[in-house]
Motif scaffolding. Structure first.
Motif, PDB file in Angstrom:
ATOM      1  N   GLN A   6       0.842  -1.214   0.000  1.00  0.00           N
ATOM      2  CA  GLN A   6       0.000   0.000   0.000  1.00  0.00           C
ATOM      3  C   GLN A   6       0.872   1.257   0.000  1.00  0.00           C
ATOM      4  O   GLN A   6       0.583   2.230  -0.699  1.00  0.00           O
ATOM      5  CB  GLN A   6      -0.907   0.011   1.241  1.00  0.00           C
ATOM      6  CG  GLN A   6      -2.036  -1.005   1.181  1.00  0.00           C
ATOM      7  CD  GLN A   6      -2.774  -1.113   2.515  1.00  0.00           C
ATOM      8  OE1 GLN A   6      -2.309  -0.636   3.549  1.00  0.00           O
ATOM      9  NE2 GLN A   6      -3.943  -1.747   2.479  1.00  0.00           N
ATOM     10  N   ALA A   7       1.923   1.228   0.777  1.00  0.00           N
ATOM     11  CA  ALA A   7       2.815   2.390   0.838  1.00  0.00           C
ATOM     12  C   ALA A   7       3.439   2.646  -0.536  1.00  0.00           C
ATOM     13  O   ALA A   7       3.522   3.787  -1.001  1.00  0.00           O
ATOM     14  CB  ALA A   7       3.890   2.173   1.905  1.00  0.00           C
ATOM     15  N   LEU A   8       3.868   1.564  -1.195  1.00  0.00           N
ATOM     16  CA  LEU A   8       4.476   1.710  -2.526  1.00  0.00           C
ATOM     17  C   LEU A   8       3.441   2.167  -3.560  1.00  0.00           C
ATOM     18  O   LEU A   8       3.771   2.919  -4.481  1.00  0.00           O
ATOM     19  CB  LEU A   8       5.136   0.392  -2.950  1.00  0.00           C
ATOM     20  CG  LEU A   8       6.407   0.052  -2.157  1.00  0.00           C
ATOM     21  CD1 LEU A   8       6.830  -1.402  -2.387  1.00  0.00           C
ATOM     22  CD2 LEU A   8       7.548   1.000  -2.514  1.00  0.00           C
ATOM     23  N   ALA A   9       2.188   1.726  -3.375  1.00  0.00           N
ATOM     24  CA  ALA A   9       1.123   2.177  -4.291  1.00  0.00           C
ATOM     25  C   ALA A   9       0.911   3.683  -4.136  1.00  0.00           C
ATOM     26  O   ALA A   9       0.673   4.397  -5.115  1.00  0.00           O
ATOM     27  CB  ALA A   9      -0.174   1.408  -4.014  1.00  0.00           C
ATOM     28  N   VAL A  21       8.136  11.075  -4.236  1.00  0.00           N
ATOM     29  CA  VAL A  21       8.193  10.838  -2.794  1.00  0.00           C
ATOM     30  C   VAL A  21       9.196   9.724  -2.573  1.00  0.00           C
ATOM     31  O   VAL A  21       9.173   8.725  -3.276  1.00  0.00           O
ATOM     32  CB  VAL A  21       6.810  10.389  -2.270  1.00  0.00           C
ATOM     33  CG1 VAL A  21       6.888   9.984  -0.799  1.00  0.00           C
ATOM     34  CG2 VAL A  21       5.771  11.483  -2.476  1.00  0.00           C
ATOM     35  N   GLN A  22      10.064   9.912  -1.606  1.00  0.00           N
ATOM     36  CA  GLN A  22      10.950   8.819  -1.190  1.00  0.00           C
ATOM     37  C   GLN A  22      10.404   8.261   0.125  1.00  0.00           C
ATOM     38  O   GLN A  22      10.089   9.033   1.026  1.00  0.00           O
ATOM     39  CB  GLN A  22      12.362   9.393  -1.020  1.00  0.00           C
ATOM     40  CG  GLN A  22      13.210   8.699   0.027  1.00  0.00           C
ATOM     41  CD  GLN A  22      14.636   9.233   0.094  1.00  0.00           C
ATOM     42  OE1 GLN A  22      15.575   8.556  -0.264  1.00  0.00           O
ATOM     43  NE2 GLN A  22      14.782  10.459   0.577  1.00  0.00           N
ATOM     44  N   ILE A  23      10.217   6.944   0.190  1.00  0.00           N
ATOM     45  CA  ILE A  23       9.900   6.307   1.471  1.00  0.00           C
ATOM     46  C   ILE A  23      11.213   5.683   1.922  1.00  0.00           C
ATOM     47  O   ILE A  23      11.712   4.749   1.286  1.00  0.00           O
ATOM     48  CB  ILE A  23       8.779   5.260   1.323  1.00  0.00           C
ATOM     49  CG1 ILE A  23       7.525   5.923   0.714  1.00  0.00           C
ATOM     50  CG2 ILE A  23       8.455   4.629   2.682  1.00  0.00           C
ATOM     51  CD1 ILE A  23       6.426   4.944   0.320  1.00  0.00           C
ATOM     52  N   PHE A  24      11.784   6.249   3.002  1.00  0.00           N
ATOM     53  CA  PHE A  24      13.185   5.956   3.332  1.00  0.00           C
ATOM     54  C   PHE A  24      13.482   4.461   3.343  1.00  0.00           C
ATOM     55  O   PHE A  24      14.480   4.019   2.801  1.00  0.00           O
ATOM     56  CB  PHE A  24      13.549   6.563   4.692  1.00  0.00           C
ATOM     57  CG  PHE A  24      13.510   8.065   4.721  1.00  0.00           C
ATOM     58  CD1 PHE A  24      14.492   8.820   4.093  1.00  0.00           C
ATOM     59  CD2 PHE A  24      12.488   8.732   5.378  1.00  0.00           C
ATOM     60  CE1 PHE A  24      14.464  10.205   4.128  1.00  0.00           C
ATOM     61  CE2 PHE A  24      12.449  10.124   5.414  1.00  0.00           C
ATOM     62  CZ  PHE A  24      13.428  10.863   4.787  1.00  0.00           C
ATOM     63  N   GLY A  25      12.597   3.673   3.991  1.00  0.00           N
ATOM     64  CA  GLY A  25      12.884   2.249   4.167  1.00  0.00           C
ATOM     65  C   GLY A  25      12.462   1.382   2.996  1.00  0.00           C
ATOM     66  O   GLY A  25      12.746   0.187   2.977  1.00  0.00           O
ATOM     67  N   LEU A  26      11.763   1.957   2.026  1.00  0.00           N
ATOM     68  CA  LEU A  26      11.213   1.144   0.939  1.00  0.00           C
ATOM     69  C   LEU A  26      11.896   1.392  -0.394  1.00  0.00           C
ATOM     70  O   LEU A  26      11.469   0.870  -1.408  1.00  0.00           O
ATOM     71  CB  LEU A  26       9.701   1.379   0.804  1.00  0.00           C
ATOM     72  CG  LEU A  26       8.842   0.779   1.928  1.00  0.00           C
ATOM     73  CD1 LEU A  26       7.371   1.147   1.743  1.00  0.00           C
ATOM     74  CD2 LEU A  26       8.991  -0.738   1.979  1.00  0.00           C
ATOM     75  N   SER A  27      12.935   2.219  -0.404  1.00  0.00           N
ATOM     76  CA  SER A  27      13.672   2.355  -1.659  1.00  0.00           C
ATOM     77  C   SER A  27      14.969   1.569  -1.522  1.00  0.00           C
ATOM     78  O   SER A  27      15.680   1.662  -0.512  1.00  0.00           O
ATOM     79  CB  SER A  27      13.906   3.819  -2.021  1.00  0.00           C
ATOM     80  OG  SER A  27      14.890   4.407  -1.219  1.00  0.00           O
ATOM     81  N   GLU A  28      15.226   0.762  -2.534  1.00  0.00           N
ATOM     82  CA  GLU A  28      16.348  -0.181  -2.538  1.00  0.00           C
ATOM     83  C   GLU A  28      17.669   0.530  -2.228  1.00  0.00           C
ATOM     84  O   GLU A  28      18.008   1.523  -2.874  1.00  0.00           O
ATOM     85  CB  GLU A  28      16.403  -0.825  -3.941  1.00  0.00           C
ATOM     86  CG  GLU A  28      17.206  -2.083  -4.057  1.00  0.00           C
ATOM     87  CD  GLU A  28      16.621  -3.239  -3.242  1.00  0.00           C
ATOM     88  OE1 GLU A  28      17.420  -3.997  -2.689  1.00  0.00           O
ATOM     89  OE2 GLU A  28      15.366  -3.364  -3.158  1.00  0.00           O
TER      90      GLU A  28
END
Ligand SMILES: *Cc1c(COP(=O)(O)O)cnc(C)c1O
Length: 395
Positions: A315-318, A330-337
């Motif tokens: 959901q966060a990535l969506a 938007v960068q999600i700190f923990g969800l970008s490789e």
């Protein structure tokens, strides 16, 4: 504006132009070739920058260097800690910060950071008795509870270094961030409030620390004589400390100096923009901008917010994709490789510690650039895009 009258997604990556006043000075330096800070007998641009920056901050000493990471490294070295000393560092910071600790032959010990992006004081206190220094990274300019941190550290005689790389212009109970600990370090890298491409500066009121830092930054032989107010200390330390050669050169100072008078305006503009977008995002049940702590007046050039009620990473990535489809990154700190701000990617530290609080925050904390130059319609565009992206995914 697009031809149909709609506002295009704002460009948040372009920098502000460097003030015109920099040109004449750069031209003068190019003509004379006088680029090294210690060639001129006095008033080299780097020396003038140090005097001006110390004045701006109300500090006794300033030392300009090649980056904030270099300033952090030299600060740790200047503390003269034993090899292998433990230094507490917030687990939410940029990889270069624990790297500076490693570079200085010390061991970073990561401290939990809460969903408000600030150091968890209970975890800091629990780890403090083992530590010989504390390096507080004011990540993205968010200020942790400096009253609590200073009280805990002062009671144990533990020195505090402030990583204020991204905090120029922030105040805590009216005091300038970077002047509360023993040493404060700032960055002039392009994504910070003052842009020289690269560069850093450290400030302190402690003459011994200043003298040691000046020599280690590369003031070889008698070049320390070109730093004001430190004569006695220098005589003692000259040739006893390594020269790490992390000096700033004159061209950088020429780019930085005319930006210093712009700082106050950029701070007000950045804060106004941030607080406007924060108020709008907080109207969404899915987005939360944590408030600053009471004594803090912020100087933001980006906005961080948490996804609330997003149960899965999918959901966060969506949400991230839906924002991108609207033109807002938007960068999600923990969800970008491989993100350099996610502590589990700092493989140079070995096996990552268990830090569930920080990990949970990083998995839902979003980051969007919000440069001071944006206009109200551009801010509305960004807020609308983020709110409607969240609604599309969750609402
Ligand atoms: C940018 C930044 C740094 C690194 O600064 P450099 O000048 O690029 O070395 C360190 N800490 C924080 C919090 C930063 O934002």
């Amino acid at each position: 504006m697009a031809p149909d009258g709609q506002t295009l997604a704002p460009n948040v990556y372009d920098a502000e132009p460097i003030p015109e006043a920099a040109r004449a000075e750069i031209d003068r330096l190019l003509r004379s070739g006088d680029l090294f800070r210690y060639t001129a007998p006095k008033d080299a641009p780097v020396a003038l920058l140090e005097a001006e920056f110390a004045g701006l901050m109300g500090s006794r000493y300033a030392l300009a260097v090649s980056s904030c990471s270099a300033a952090l490294f030299i600060s740790i070295k200047a503390l003269d800690l034993p090899k292998g000393a433990k230094i507490l560092v917030p687990a939410f910071t940029f990889a270069a910060v624990p790297s500076a600790v490693v570079h200085a032959d010390c061991v970073p010990v990561l401290v939990e950071v809460g969903s408000d992006y600030r150091v968890d004081i209970a975890d800091l206190e629990a780890k403090l008795d083992d530590a010989q220094a504390v390096l507080i990274s004011h990540m993205r300019g968010h200020t942790s509870d400096m009253d609590a941190i200073m009280a805990l550290c002062d009671a144990r005689g533990i020195p505090v270094i402030e990583d204020a790389a991204h905090s120029l212009g922030t105040t805590w109970a009216g005091r300038k961030i970077g002047t509360i600990g023993r040493i404060g370090c700032f960055s002039f890298q392009s994504y910070k409030l003052v842009n020289a491409g690269e560069g850093g500066i450290l400030i302190t009121d402690d003459p011994e620390l200043a003298a040691r830092a000046v020599i280690m930054s590369g003031a070889y032989e008698e070049n320390w004589k070109k730093h004001p107010g430190l004569q006695n200390s220098f005589c003692h330390w000259q040739n006893k400390l390594p020269l790490y050669n992390m000096r700033m050169q004159n061209l950088s100072a020429a780019v930085i100096r005319p930006q210093l008078p712009e700082v106050a305006r950029r701070v007000v503009q950045g804060r106004t923009n941030h607080d406007y977008v924060a108020r709008r995002l907080n109207t969404s049940p899915w987005l939360t901008v944590p408030p600053a702590l009471g004594p803090e007046d912020r100087a933001p050039d980006s906005i961080q917010f948490n996804l609330t009620g997003f149960e899965t990473d999918a959901q966060a990535l969506a949400f991230q994709r839906a924002a991108k489809a609207r033109g807002v990154s938007v960068q999600i700190f923990g969800l970008s490789e491989g993100n350099a701000r996610a502590f589990w990617n700092w493989q140079f530290l070995g096996t990552p510690p268990d830090l569930p609080m920080t990990r949970a925050m990083l998995m839902r904390a979003c980051d969007t650039r919000l440069p001071a130059r944006l206009t109200r319609p551009e801010l509305d565009y960004i807020a609308d895009a983020l709110i409607s992206a969240a609604t599309e995914v969750r609402g």
